[in-house]
Design a protein around this motif. Structure first.
Motif, short mmCIF file in Angstrom:
data_model
loop_
_atom_site.label_atom_id
_atom_site.label_comp_id
_atom_site.label_asym_id
_atom_site.label_seq_id
_atom_site.Cartn_x
_atom_site.Cartn_y
_atom_site.Cartn_z
N MET A 1 0.84 -1.19 0.00
CA MET A 1 0.00 0.00 0.00
C MET A 1 0.89 1.25 0.00
N ALA A 2 0.66 2.14 -0.92
CA ALA A 2 1.42 3.39 -1.00
C ALA A 2 0.88 4.39 0.02
N PRO A 3 1.76 5.22 0.56
CA PRO A 3 1.28 6.26 1.48
C PRO A 3 0.38 7.25 0.75
N LYS A 4 -0.59 7.78 1.47
CA LYS A 4 -1.56 8.70 0.89
C LYS A 4 -1.42 10.13 1.41
N TYR A 5 -0.76 10.30 2.53
CA TYR A 5 -0.73 11.59 3.20
C TYR A 5 0.72 12.04 3.40
N ARG B 1 5.98 6.88 7.68
CA ARG B 1 6.47 5.93 6.68
C ARG B 1 7.85 6.34 6.15
N THR C 1 5.91 11.11 4.90
CA THR C 1 4.71 10.46 4.38
C THR C 1 4.10 9.52 5.41
N PHE C 2 2.78 9.29 5.24
CA PHE C 2 2.00 8.51 6.20
C PHE C 2 0.93 7.72 5.47
N ASP C 3 0.56 6.59 6.03
CA ASP C 3 -0.51 5.77 5.44
C ASP C 3 -1.89 6.28 5.80
N THR C 4 -2.02 6.88 6.98
CA THR C 4 -3.33 7.31 7.46
C THR C 4 -3.27 8.75 7.97
N ASP D 1 -1.96 8.78 11.52
CA ASP D 1 -0.50 8.76 11.63
C ASP D 1 0.08 10.16 11.41
#
Length: 98
Positions: A1-5, A39, A56-59, A62
């Motif tokens: 899963m790539a980070p989104k944030y 991340r 970067t962060f997944d959620t 985070d």
């Protein structure tokens, strides 16, 4: 899963404080290593007096944990003596990641 944030922060050192800002950012790595939700984390130099942080962060949770963590607190404490103006901190949404 790539980070989104992400977070992109740019700071400008006061004249003569460039090395201290470099040292501050280099030392901040130890605090980030303790953040399980961060991340990736990069500290960088743009020019003689401008520095930045990109992480970067997944959620969103985070990201918010990081924004209320040790580095922003240290920046708030030491920023007035090191920086020529308030940091430019932007919360970003990542579109594509390799």
């Amino acid at each position: 899963m790539a980070p989104k944030y992400g977070v992109l922060a740019l700071v400008e050192a006061k004249l003569g404080k460039e090395q201290e800002v470099w040292d501050f950012l280099n030392g901040a790595r130890a605090a980030v290593l303790k953040e399980s939700g961060t991340r990736t984390w990069y500290a960088f130099r743009v020019n003689d007096y401008t520095f930045g942080i990109f992480d970067t962060f997944d959620t969103e949770e985070d990201r918010q944990a990081h924004l209320t963590g040790a580095i922003p607190a240290a920046l708030a404490q030491h920023g007035p003596t090191l920086l020529s103006k308030d940091p430019d901190i932007r919360q970003i949404e990542l579109i594509a990641v390799k």
